[in-house]
Each structure stands twice: as C-alpha cells, then as structure tokens.
Design a protein around this motif. Sequence first.
Motif, PDB file in Angstrom:
ATOM      1  N   ARG A   1       0.668  -1.149   0.033  1.00 48.70           N
ATOM      2  CA  ARG A   1       0.063   0.038   0.094  1.00 48.70           C
ATOM      3  C   ARG A   1       0.838   1.192   0.182  1.00 48.70           C
ATOM      4  O   ARG A   1       0.865   2.151   1.110  1.00 48.70           O
ATOM      5  CB  ARG A   1      -1.016   0.122   1.269  1.00 48.70           C
ATOM      6  N   PRO A   2       1.659   1.341  -1.029  1.00 47.02           N
ATOM      7  CA  PRO A   2       2.443   2.740  -1.165  1.00 47.02           C
ATOM      8  C   PRO A   2       1.747   4.020  -1.415  1.00 47.02           C
ATOM      9  O   PRO A   2       0.853   3.966  -2.051  1.00 47.02           O
ATOM     10  CB  PRO A   2       3.340   2.486  -2.256  1.00 47.02           C
TER      11      PRO A   2
ATOM     12  N   ALA B   1      -9.071  -0.637   5.597  1.00 45.18           N
ATOM     13  CA  ALA B   1      -8.434   0.196   6.601  1.00 45.18           C
ATOM     14  C   ALA B   1      -7.130   0.981   5.884  1.00 45.18           C
ATOM     15  O   ALA B   1      -6.799   0.744   4.925  1.00 45.18           O
ATOM     16  CB  ALA B   1      -7.524  -0.487   7.670  1.00 45.18           C
ATOM     17  N   ASP B   2      -6.566   2.005   6.734  1.00 45.97           N
ATOM     18  CA  ASP B   2      -5.715   2.802   6.130  1.00 45.97           C
ATOM     19  C   ASP B   2      -4.328   2.139   6.060  1.00 45.97           C
ATOM     20  O   ASP B   2      -3.567   2.233   4.904  1.00 45.97           O
ATOM     21  CB  ASP B   2      -5.297   4.097   7.051  1.00 45.97           C
TER      22      ASP B   2
ATOM     23  N   ILE C   1      -5.100  -7.714   9.541  1.00 45.06           N
ATOM     24  CA  ILE C   1      -5.688  -8.987   9.284  1.00 45.06           C
ATOM     25  C   ILE C   1      -7.086  -8.908   9.596  1.00 45.06           C
ATOM     26  O   ILE C   1      -7.412  -8.537  10.627  1.00 45.06           O
ATOM     27  CB  ILE C   1      -5.032  -9.891  10.292  1.00 45.06           C
ATOM     28  N   ALA C   2      -8.069  -9.457   8.843  1.00 50.49           N
ATOM     29  CA  ALA C   2      -9.393  -9.602   8.892  1.00 50.49           C
ATOM     30  C   ALA C   2      -9.672 -10.702   9.865  1.00 50.49           C
ATOM     31  O   ALA C   2      -9.329 -11.730   9.590  1.00 50.49           O
ATOM     32  CB  ALA C   2      -9.992  -9.576   7.810  1.00 50.49           C
ATOM     33  N   THR C   3     -10.164 -10.558  11.229  1.00 47.25           N
ATOM     34  CA  THR C   3     -10.432 -11.572  12.054  1.00 47.25           C
ATOM     35  C   THR C   3     -11.901 -12.040  12.028  1.00 47.25           C
ATOM     36  O   THR C   3     -12.176 -13.247  12.539  1.00 47.25           O
ATOM     37  CB  THR C   3      -9.975 -11.292  13.466  1.00 47.25           C
ATOM     38  N   GLU C   4     -12.853 -11.131  11.542  1.00 49.21           N
ATOM     39  CA  GLU C   4     -14.200 -11.831  11.375  1.00 49.21           C
ATOM     40  C   GLU C   4     -14.645 -11.517  10.083  1.00 49.21           C
ATOM     41  O   GLU C   4     -14.900 -10.347   9.506  1.00 49.21           O
ATOM     42  CB  GLU C   4     -15.184 -10.633  12.291  1.00 49.21           C
ATOM     43  N   PHE C   5     -15.080 -12.636   9.383  1.00 51.57           N
ATOM     44  CA  PHE C   5     -15.384 -12.682   8.167  1.00 51.57           C
ATOM     45  C   PHE C   5     -16.294 -13.790   7.691  1.00 51.57           C
ATOM     46  O   PHE C   5     -16.116 -14.652   8.349  1.00 51.57           O
ATOM     47  CB  PHE C   5     -14.227 -12.451   7.145  1.00 51.57           C
ATOM     48  N   LYS C   6     -17.069 -13.468   6.661  1.00 48.02           N
ATOM     49  CA  LYS C   6     -17.696 -14.935   6.165  1.00 48.02           C
ATOM     50  C   LYS C   6     -17.518 -15.127   4.745  1.00 48.02           C
ATOM     51  O   LYS C   6     -17.257 -14.429   3.898  1.00 48.02           O
ATOM     52  CB  LYS C   6     -19.347 -14.646   6.146  1.00 48.02           C
ATOM     53  N   GLU C   7     -17.288 -16.649   4.437  1.00 45.97           N
ATOM     54  CA  GLU C   7     -17.061 -17.055   2.990  1.00 45.97           C
ATOM     55  C   GLU C   7     -18.553 -17.473   2.422  1.00 45.97           C
ATOM     56  O   GLU C   7     -19.225 -17.810   2.859  1.00 45.97           O
ATOM     57  CB  GLU C   7     -16.234 -18.162   3.195  1.00 45.97           C
ATOM     58  N   VAL C   8     -18.612 -16.790   1.264  1.00 52.09           N
ATOM     59  CA  VAL C   8     -19.830 -16.778   0.385  1.00 52.09           C
ATOM     60  C   VAL C   8     -19.344 -17.488  -1.022  1.00 52.09           C
ATOM     61  O   VAL C   8     -18.395 -17.333  -1.410  1.00 52.09           O
ATOM     62  CB  VAL C   8     -20.589 -15.532   0.282  1.00 52.09           C
TER      63      VAL C   8
END
Length: 234
Positions: free
Chosen positions: A50-51, A86-87, A91-98
């Motif tokens: 993310r430069p 996020a800026d 790491i995304a700790t809460e997510f759902k696979e769809v």
Amino acid sequence: MLTIHLENEGRSARVGLSAPMAASPTAPLEQVTSAGKLNRVQVLNGQNPRPAVTAPSLLEGDPELDLQTAGRLLRDATAVYLDTSADQPVIATEFKEVEVVYTPDGREKERRPRVFRTANVDTTAPLKIVRRMPAKECLTRFVFRGMQQLVHTDGLTFDFLHGLAKSLQDGQSMALLGAGPKGAGPLVLRDGGTPFRAFLYGEAEGSGEQARYRLLLLLSDQELKRPAAPAPES
C-alpha cells in the motif's frame, strides 16, 4: 491414492482413484549454473502493498519498494485475509465466506454462505450410476475441471471395472454418478472440497489375460447453456 466405493448392476466394490499416467513420462528438468544446481525457494519480493505514491515521492525515492524485507525467506507461511478498507492493511479476524452464483450471461444471481463439505466417495453408501447419457452429449454439454482414473486392486475389482468400461464403450455412453443413499448428491473427493458432477468414460479391449481397460472419472461443476434469446424489437 484415494479410494471410492462404486456400485454397478447390483455389485459394489472399493477401487482406487489416481491421476492418469502420462502417455510418455518425461524426466524432471533441473536448472544448473556454474555455481551449482538451482533450487526453488519462497522469498519476499520487497513490494510495498500500500504505497503512498505521489509524483514528488517517486522523484525523491522508491515508496513502492520495501527494501528491509526484500529477499527474506518465507518459512511456515499461513494464508490470511486482509481488510483493505483500513488505512494500513490489517488481518481480518471476522469474515464470512460466501459462494457467488452467476447466470449463463455472467450476471450475479445469488450469494449464499459457503458450506464445508465432507468427502462422500468412500462411505457405506456406494456411488450409484444415476443414468447413462450419450458420450457426445456429455462432452459438448459440460465443462470438465478435472480427471481421475479408476484402478483395480485385485482380480475381482479388475473384472468389475473391465465389465463397466466395456459396457460404456459398447453403448457409446458415459455414466453420471451420484452420492448418498439415493445417489442424488454431487461427489466431494476430499474434505472441504468442491462438489462435482461426475461422469465415467470407459474403453476396453481384449479378453482373458490380454484384457485391458481404461475407466476415467470426469469432474464437472459447470453446464453449458445458451442464454435466452433477446425479445424481438416491437
């Protein structure tokens, strides 16, 4: 080698499932330089994910590079999902696979939670032949993602598979397989794997000690359908 439980004409057997052998095996290739043999390793490429790139910063330096991490070896790496909103990447700790389902013309039809499926090809309920279809129809109607070869483990399973392959060849047909007590479900080869429609394609020749066969399991998760014809202009 995987094992599957297969039923045909009132008989069932557990047989092996493996990748088809190459027609002409090739020797493994090795890259060698004057310093010795090259080995493949995983290293960080030193790219900043993310430069904050602006024209002045590019003139003054290399914000797109992270020279402190470039070339570091990757050991015991684990895949993670990143929150790109996020800026800084976190790491995304809460997510759902769809699972996303598309229509034949490429439009999104629905989204549904991804289901963890367990393997169902070697259970007490053998895989059943749901119906036989012309080989030409199967090969032009479905998109095949993978292929496995059924192999015998003894003389009885050889006769079982040879007879099945010969019947498919004589009828110029392919057999659609189904899993479950009624044979109505798709096949899942491994835990957490993708459900597939599975078709058997067979070839056989000779008899007695000269008998040979080839029985392939073709896996498909997509059926070719023509989009609906556009409505005529009034």
